[in-house]
Design a protein around this motif. Structure first.
Motif, PDB file in Angstrom:
ATOM      1  N   ALA A 134     111.541 -56.216 -53.920  1.00 49.90           N
ATOM      2  CA  ALA A 134     110.727 -55.192 -53.249  1.00 49.90           C
ATOM      3  C   ALA A 134     111.638 -54.050 -52.839  1.00 49.90           C
ATOM      4  O   ALA A 134     112.583 -54.253 -52.090  1.00 49.90           O
ATOM      5  N   THR A 135     111.349 -52.853 -53.331  1.00 50.27           N
ATOM      6  CA  THR A 135     112.199 -51.703 -53.016  1.00 50.27           C
ATOM      7  C   THR A 135     111.598 -50.788 -51.962  1.00 50.27           C
ATOM      8  O   THR A 135     112.248 -49.843 -51.533  1.00 50.27           O
ATOM      9  N   THR A 136     110.367 -51.060 -51.555  1.00 52.39           N
ATOM     10  CA  THR A 136     109.729 -50.267 -50.502  1.00 52.39           C
ATOM     11  C   THR A 136     109.007 -51.219 -49.547  1.00 52.39           C
ATOM     12  O   THR A 136     108.701 -52.367 -49.900  1.00 52.39           O
ATOM     13  N   ALA A 137     108.698 -50.723 -48.360  1.00 51.05           N
ATOM     14  CA  ALA A 137     107.937 -51.517 -47.398  1.00 51.05           C
ATOM     15  C   ALA A 137     106.566 -51.863 -47.957  1.00 51.05           C
ATOM     16  O   ALA A 137     106.062 -52.976 -47.760  1.00 51.05           O
ATOM     17  N   GLN A 138     105.942 -50.929 -48.666  1.00 51.13           N
ATOM     18  CA  GLN A 138     104.623 -51.203 -49.237  1.00 51.13           C
ATOM     19  C   GLN A 138     104.700 -52.309 -50.276  1.00 51.13           C
ATOM     20  O   GLN A 138     103.833 -53.189 -50.321  1.00 51.13           O
ATOM     21  N   MET A 139     105.726 -52.289 -51.107  1.00 49.78           N
ATOM     22  CA  MET A 139     105.892 -53.357 -52.101  1.00 49.78           C
ATOM     23  C   MET A 139     106.069 -54.704 -51.417  1.00 49.78           C
ATOM     24  O   MET A 139     105.473 -55.702 -51.825  1.00 49.78           O
ATOM     25  N   ALA A 140     106.885 -54.740 -50.366  1.00 47.55           N
ATOM     26  CA  ALA A 140     107.105 -55.988 -49.632  1.00 47.55           C
ATOM     27  C   ALA A 140     105.797 -56.482 -49.024  1.00 47.55           C
ATOM     28  O   ALA A 140     105.471 -57.673 -49.113  1.00 47.55           O
ATOM     29  N   ALA A 141     105.041 -55.573 -48.423  1.00 47.44           N
ATOM     30  CA  ALA A 141     103.759 -55.946 -47.818  1.00 47.44           C
ATOM     31  C   ALA A 141     102.798 -56.499 -48.872  1.00 47.44           C
ATOM     32  O   ALA A 141     102.129 -57.517 -48.638  1.00 47.44           O
ATOM     33  N   ASP A 142     102.733 -55.840 -50.010  1.00 51.55           N
ATOM     34  CA  ASP A 142     101.852 -56.306 -51.086  1.00 51.55           C
ATOM     35  C   ASP A 142     102.266 -57.694 -51.577  1.00 51.55           C
ATOM     36  O   ASP A 142     101.417 -58.552 -51.803  1.00 51.55           O
ATOM     37  N   LEU A 143     103.568 -57.910 -51.715  1.00 54.52           N
ATOM     38  CA  LEU A 143     104.053 -59.187 -52.234  1.00 54.52           C
ATOM     39  C   LEU A 143     103.861 -60.340 -51.257  1.00 54.52           C
ATOM     40  O   LEU A 143     103.594 -61.469 -51.672  1.00 54.52           O
ATOM     41  N   VAL A 144     103.972 -60.064 -49.955  1.00 49.98           N
ATOM     42  CA  VAL A 144     103.825 -61.127 -48.956  1.00 49.98           C
ATOM     43  C   VAL A 144     102.383 -61.238 -48.464  1.00 49.98           C
ATOM     44  O   VAL A 144     102.006 -62.234 -47.850  1.00 49.98           O
ATOM     45  N   GLY A 145     101.575 -60.223 -48.734  1.00 48.66           N
ATOM     46  CA  GLY A 145     100.169 -60.265 -48.357  1.00 48.66           C
ATOM     47  C   GLY A 145      99.889 -59.881 -46.914  1.00 48.66           C
ATOM     48  O   GLY A 145      99.088 -60.516 -46.240  1.00 48.66           O
ATOM     49  N   CYS A 146     100.540 -58.819 -46.441  1.00 47.04           N
ATOM     50  CA  CYS A 146     100.291 -58.336 -45.085  1.00 47.04           C
ATOM     51  C   CYS A 146     100.114 -56.821 -45.119  1.00 47.04           C
ATOM     52  O   CYS A 146     100.288 -56.195 -46.150  1.00 47.04           O
ATOM     53  N   ASP A 147      99.797 -56.256 -43.979  1.00 50.55           N
ATOM     54  CA  ASP A 147      99.688 -54.810 -43.841  1.00 50.55           C
ATOM     55  C   ASP A 147     101.098 -54.215 -43.806  1.00 50.55           C
ATOM     56  O   ASP A 147     102.029 -54.833 -43.271  1.00 50.55           O
ATOM     57  N   ILE A 148     101.270 -53.024 -44.337  1.00 48.81           N
ATOM     58  CA  ILE A 148     102.582 -52.366 -44.329  1.00 48.81           C
ATOM     59  C   ILE A 148     103.150 -52.249 -42.914  1.00 48.81           C
ATOM     60  O   ILE A 148     104.353 -52.339 -42.714  1.00 48.81           O
ATOM     61  N   ALA A 149     102.286 -52.098 -41.919  1.00 52.83           N
ATOM     62  CA  ALA A 149     102.748 -51.963 -40.532  1.00 52.83           C
ATOM     63  C   ALA A 149     103.421 -53.234 -40.026  1.00 52.83           C
ATOM     64  O   ALA A 149     104.171 -53.192 -39.054  1.00 52.83           O
ATOM     65  N   GLN A 150     103.178 -54.381 -40.687  1.00 49.78           N
ATOM     66  CA  GLN A 150     103.785 -55.650 -40.282  1.00 49.78           C
ATOM     67  C   GLN A 150     105.159 -55.885 -40.907  1.00 49.78           C
ATOM     68  O   GLN A 150     105.791 -56.902 -40.620  1.00 49.78           O
ATOM     69  N   ILE A 151     105.616 -54.964 -41.717  1.00 55.91           N
ATOM     70  CA  ILE A 151     106.963 -55.067 -42.277  1.00 55.91           C
ATOM     71  C   ILE A 151     107.941 -54.479 -41.263  1.00 55.91           C
ATOM     72  O   ILE A 151     107.802 -53.330 -40.847  1.00 55.91           O
ATOM     73  N   ALA A 152     108.898 -55.283 -40.846  1.00 53.73           N
ATOM     74  CA  ALA A 152     109.922 -54.845 -39.888  1.00 53.73           C
ATOM     75  C   ALA A 152     111.114 -54.333 -40.684  1.00 53.73           C
ATOM     76  O   ALA A 152     111.925 -55.122 -41.185  1.00 53.73           O
ATOM     77  N   LYS A 153     111.198 -53.016 -40.832  1.00 55.82           N
ATOM     78  CA  LYS A 153     112.281 -52.397 -41.596  1.00 55.82           C
ATOM     79  C   LYS A 153     113.539 -52.323 -40.735  1.00 55.82           C
ATOM     80  O   LYS A 153     113.471 -51.974 -39.557  1.00 55.82           O
ATOM     81  N   SER A 154     114.675 -52.618 -41.340  1.00 55.79           N
ATOM     82  CA  SER A 154     115.967 -52.472 -40.668  1.00 55.79           C
ATOM     83  C   SER A 154     116.596 -51.171 -41.153  1.00 55.79           C
ATOM     84  O   SER A 154     117.071 -51.080 -42.282  1.00 55.79           O
ATOM     85  N   ILE A 155     116.577 -50.168 -40.284  1.00 56.51           N
ATOM     86  CA  ILE A 155     117.123 -48.857 -40.629  1.00 56.51           C
ATOM     87  C   ILE A 155     118.462 -48.710 -39.898  1.00 56.51           C
ATOM     88  O   ILE A 155     118.523 -48.852 -38.674  1.00 56.51           O
ATOM     89  N   MET A 156     119.497 -48.423 -40.656  1.00 53.49           N
ATOM     90  CA  MET A 156     120.838 -48.310 -40.082  1.00 53.49           C
ATOM     91  C   MET A 156     121.288 -46.850 -40.065  1.00 53.49           C
ATOM     92  O   MET A 156     121.130 -46.144 -41.061  1.00 53.49           O
ATOM     93  N   PHE A 157     121.846 -46.448 -38.932  1.00 50.42           N
ATOM     94  CA  PHE A 157     122.477 -45.139 -38.786  1.00 50.42           C
ATOM     95  C   PHE A 157     123.914 -45.340 -38.371  1.00 50.42           C
ATOM     96  O   PHE A 157     124.276 -46.404 -37.858  1.00 50.42           O
ATOM     97  N   ARG A 158     124.715 -44.311 -38.539  1.00 54.08           N
ATOM     98  CA  ARG A 158     126.098 -44.315 -38.071  1.00 54.08           C
ATOM     99  C   ARG A 158     126.155 -43.494 -36.792  1.00 54.08           C
ATOM    100  O   ARG A 158     125.727 -42.341 -36.765  1.00 54.08           O
ATOM    101  N   GLY A 159     126.647 -44.107 -35.721  1.00 54.02           N
ATOM    102  CA  GLY A 159     126.863 -43.368 -34.489  1.00 54.02           C
ATOM    103  C   GLY A 159     128.033 -42.418 -34.697  1.00 54.02           C
ATOM    104  O   GLY A 159     129.131 -42.864 -35.044  1.00 54.02           O
ATOM    105  N   GLU A 160     127.809 -41.124 -34.547  1.00 50.33           N
ATOM    106  CA  GLU A 160     128.864 -40.143 -34.819  1.00 50.33           C
ATOM    107  C   GLU A 160     130.038 -40.274 -33.852  1.00 50.33           C
ATOM    108  O   GLU A 160     131.181 -40.065 -34.239  1.00 50.33           O
ATOM    109  N   ALA A 161     129.789 -40.608 -32.596  1.00 42.85           N
ATOM    110  CA  ALA A 161     130.876 -40.764 -31.621  1.00 42.85           C
ATOM    111  C   ALA A 161     131.537 -42.136 -31.742  1.00 42.85           C
ATOM    112  O   ALA A 161     132.756 -42.250 -31.716  1.00 42.85           O
ATOM    113  N   SER A 162     130.725 -43.167 -31.903  1.00 48.03           N
ATOM    114  CA  SER A 162     131.254 -44.539 -31.925  1.00 48.03           C
ATOM    115  C   SER A 162     131.768 -44.960 -33.296  1.00 48.03           C
ATOM    116  O   SER A 162     132.613 -45.847 -33.392  1.00 48.03           O
TER     117      SER A 162
END
Length: 155
Positions: free
Chosen positions: A27-55
């Protein structure tokens, strides 16, 4: 079983949860994951990573698949400017490759923030360390074992 999947499975077990990740296919998108597992896209907990510029560290934002992280709000929540976390930073800090970053089982536990929209569901689905595996979990348990703080950072 991959090392990444094993770490996630162990983190769930160490938290006292009897949850077995399921293989859903690539699954390359949240919608694909939701379709494959059989839930609403809103129930996919995406892990989004950022880099803290100071830390210089990776910072995790667990958000609903129906939402988008707002850069300004996320920076305010994190208390520092945020930039793009590259694959090398994500891999070195979490142990996961982009596309399979789980909210649990990291090599180095990141600061983490949790989208309150996820708390409106009985169950959410999150990546289990690979692009092909997800696990279902009560969102409050996920927030707790991810060590995440509830925060408003979405658009």
């Amino acid at each position: 079983m991959s090392k990444s999947l094993a770490r996630v499975t162990r983190a769930l077990k160490d938290a006292g949860l009897e949850i077995t990740p399921v293989e859903i296919g690539n699954a390359t998108t949240a919608q694909m994951a939701a379709d494959l597992v059989g839930c609403d896209i809103a129930q996919i907990a995406k892990s989004i990573m950022f880099r803290g510029e100071a830390s210089g560290t990776a910072i995790l934002f667990v958000t609903s698949g129906a939402n988008r992280v707002d850069d300004a709000r996320a920076s305010a929540v994190a208390g520092e400017a945020l930039g793009k976390a590259d694959a090398a930073l994500i891999r070195s800090q979490t142990g996961f490759a982009i596309g399979g970053v789980s909210p649990v089982g990291h090599l180095t536990h990141p600061r983490a923030f949790f989208d309150p929209h996820l708390l409106t569901f009985e169950q959410v689905w999150a990546a289990a360390g690979t692009p092909r595996h997800l696990f279902g979990i009560a969102p409050r348990h996920l927030m707790e074992i991810a060590g995440a703080q509830e925060a408003d950072f979405t658009a």
